[in-house]
Design a protein around this motif. Structure first.
Motif, PDB file in Angstrom:
ATOM      1  N   LEU A 186       0.866  -1.175   0.189  1.00 20.86           N
ATOM      2  CA  LEU A 186       0.029   0.017  -0.092  1.00 20.86           C
ATOM      3  C   LEU A 186       1.139   1.344   0.015  1.00 20.86           C
ATOM      4  O   LEU A 186       0.637   2.414  -0.724  1.00 20.86           O
ATOM      5  N   VAL A 187       1.983   1.239   0.829  1.00 24.57           N
ATOM      6  CA  VAL A 187       2.829   2.422   0.925  1.00 24.57           C
ATOM      7  C   VAL A 187       4.046   2.216   0.717  1.00 24.57           C
ATOM      8  O   VAL A 187       4.797   1.109   1.027  1.00 24.57           O
ATOM      9  N   GLY A 188       4.946   3.330   0.272  1.00 26.95           N
ATOM     10  CA  GLY A 188       6.491   3.031   0.055  1.00 26.95           C
ATOM     11  C   GLY A 188       7.017   4.204   0.739  1.00 26.95           C
ATOM     12  O   GLY A 188       6.640   5.335   0.567  1.00 26.95           O
ATOM     13  N   ILE A 189       8.148   4.111   1.273  1.00 35.50           N
ATOM     14  CA  ILE A 189       8.985   5.029   1.915  1.00 35.50           C
ATOM     15  C   ILE A 189      10.135   5.061   1.618  1.00 35.50           C
ATOM     16  O   ILE A 189      11.157   3.986   1.525  1.00 35.50           O
ATOM     17  N   LEU A 190      10.962   6.159   1.388  1.00 34.51           N
ATOM     18  CA  LEU A 190      12.359   6.281   0.935  1.00 34.51           C
ATOM     19  C   LEU A 190      12.906   7.648   1.842  1.00 34.51           C
ATOM     20  O   LEU A 190      12.355   8.667   1.485  1.00 34.51           O
ATOM     21  N   THR A 191      14.017   7.301   2.461  1.00 34.00           N
ATOM     22  CA  THR A 191      14.537   8.370   3.241  1.00 34.00           C
ATOM     23  C   THR A 191      16.016   8.564   2.601  1.00 34.00           C
ATOM     24  O   THR A 191      16.752   7.626   2.394  1.00 34.00           O
ATOM     25  N   GLU A 192      16.259   9.779   2.240  1.00 31.29           N
ATOM     26  CA  GLU A 192      17.678  10.101   1.642  1.00 31.29           C
ATOM     27  C   GLU A 192      18.198  11.243   2.820  1.00 31.29           C
ATOM     28  O   GLU A 192      17.487  11.984   3.348  1.00 31.29           O
ATOM     29  N   MET A 193      19.687  11.223   2.510  1.00 26.98           N
ATOM     30  CA  MET A 193      20.225  11.976   3.650  1.00 26.98           C
ATOM     31  C   MET A 193      21.463  12.869   2.942  1.00 26.98           C
ATOM     32  O   MET A 193      22.172  12.212   2.123  1.00 26.98           O
ATOM     33  N   SER A 194      21.533  13.908   3.357  1.00 22.38           N
ATOM     34  CA  SER A 194      22.833  14.755   3.069  1.00 22.38           C
ATOM     35  C   SER A 194      23.461  15.049   4.503  1.00 22.38           C
ATOM     36  O   SER A 194      23.077  15.680   5.569  1.00 22.38           O
ATOM     37  N   ALA A 195      24.917  14.575   4.630  1.00 18.98           N
ATOM     38  CA  ALA A 195      25.472  14.443   5.874  1.00 18.98           C
ATOM     39  C   ALA A 195      26.964  14.958   5.736  1.00 18.98           C
ATOM     40  O   ALA A 195      27.414  14.521   4.615  1.00 18.98           O
ATOM     41  N   GLU A 196      27.582  15.188   6.704  1.00 23.67           N
ATOM     42  CA  GLU A 196      29.122  15.426   6.878  1.00 23.67           C
ATOM     43  C   GLU A 196      29.405  14.423   8.075  1.00 23.67           C
ATOM     44  O   GLU A 196      28.616  13.974   8.652  1.00 23.67           O
TER      45      GLU A 196
END
Length: 331
Positions: A186-196
């Motif tokens: 039913l649902v898709g989730i994607l987390t993306e990150m910008s980090a140092e």
């Protein structure tokens, strides 16, 4: 200014509000009021003008417009800045560009349609116009980069609770963050990150919810495994109310995680998990094995007890988990 006009009309409905009263309250001319009313009507709002009485708000469009979302939000900062788009390639990509330009913590990008939506492991996500919730949230947390993957589990908990509350259907979570309904996605989730090193610049958490995608519209290769909320409820789903409630829960659990860690989030994840306690087949790049999913660890990784009694730690993003349907048969 249009938002202020809309709020006054909403508060007064079904009683009319004169152009003179609107102009006096907002400190602009009646001509300016008329122009704003025309724009609102072009956006899809039903506004009737009655001679010598004024304007009446009679209907709102079936769109994810910021004023409508704001009316139903109970958040402190999440969703208080909304970027609304009719069509985008990916709401995550839009929000990442806004983040680089200094967009505020809690900014949300919501789109009626995505032409190139993406999910975990580079999979595509079908996002037809006006048939779902396709949105991304920008967050600037104080926790360390290694904590970032836990945000996908947090988002899954928020989505499940909102769907159950607003729509009355028993959504569940398949590890790590797929939300299922009646065993279908039913649902898709994607987390993306910008980090140092040791610091997160920002996280973008994108979510796609199939609200009312007709079966005949779904690509043929996805029909057997996909489902929408309307398939189960059989009626109209208030997309604005659902989105607002998801954002409410996301802020609630996000603030808890920032202040006290992810323990409470993981407890809720376990409550709604369809994976724990089930026999699963783990397919990794270098090996395949069968075992029982027994728990998640402090990082959100799945703990699988193999047939020989040893416990393997399964990391999100590098394996596929499939429930075993029967001895020797796999989903």
């Amino acid at each position: 200014m249009r938002n202020e006009i809309l709020k006054i009309l909403r508060d007064k409905a079904p009683e009319p509000v004169s152009g003179e009263e609107l102009a006096r309250t907002l400190g602009i001319t009646r001509t300016a009021i008329w122009k704003h009313i025309q724009v609102l009507k072009e956006e899809g709002y039903g506004i009737e003008a009655f001679t010598k009485k004024g304007y009446v708000l009679t209907s709102v469009p079936d769109k994810l417009l910021p004023p409508e979302i704001g009316e139903k939000l109970h958040t402190r900062f999440l969703g208080r800045h909304i970027c609304y788009e009719e069509s985008v390639v990916s709401s995550n990509e839009v929000l990442k560009k806004l983040a680089e330009q200094g967009a505020a913590d809690g900014t949300v990008c919501v789109a009626e349609e995505q032409t190139g939506g993406k999910g975990r492991l580079r999979r595509g996500w079908f996002s037809p116009k006006g048939k779902g919730l396709w949105f991304s949230v920008l967050l600037k947390p104080s926790f360390l980069p290694q904590e970032a993957p836990k945000m996908t589990l947090l988002a899954a908990v928020a989505v499940v609770q909102a769907i159950r509350e607003v729509c009355g259907v028993e959504a569940q979570i398949k590890w790590p963050n797929d939300v299922l309904l009646e065993g279908k996605k039913l649902v898709g989730i994607l987390t993306e990150m910008s980090a140092e090193f040791g610091h997160i610049n920002y996280l973008v958490c994108g979510t796609g919810i199939n609200v009312c995608v007709p079966k005949e519209m779904v690509p043929e290769d996805l029909r057997a495994s996909a489902i929408s909320i309307a398939d189960v409820t059989g009626g109209k789903v208030d997309r604005v109310a659902l989105l607002a409630r998801v954002l409410d829960y996301m802020e609630l659990y996000y603030q808890e995680a920032c202040q006290n860690g992810f323990g409470a989030v993981f407890d809720q994840w376990r409550k709604y998990s369809i994976t724990l306690g089930k026999q699963v087949k783990v397919i990794a790049p270098d090996k395949t094995y069968v075992g029982t999913a027994v728990d998640i660890d402090s990082m959100g990784a799945l703990q699988v007890r193999k047939e020989d009694g040893t416990v393997e730690t399964v990391l999100a993003g590098d394996v596929s988990i499939r429930p075993v349907r029967g001895k020797g048969k796999y989903a």
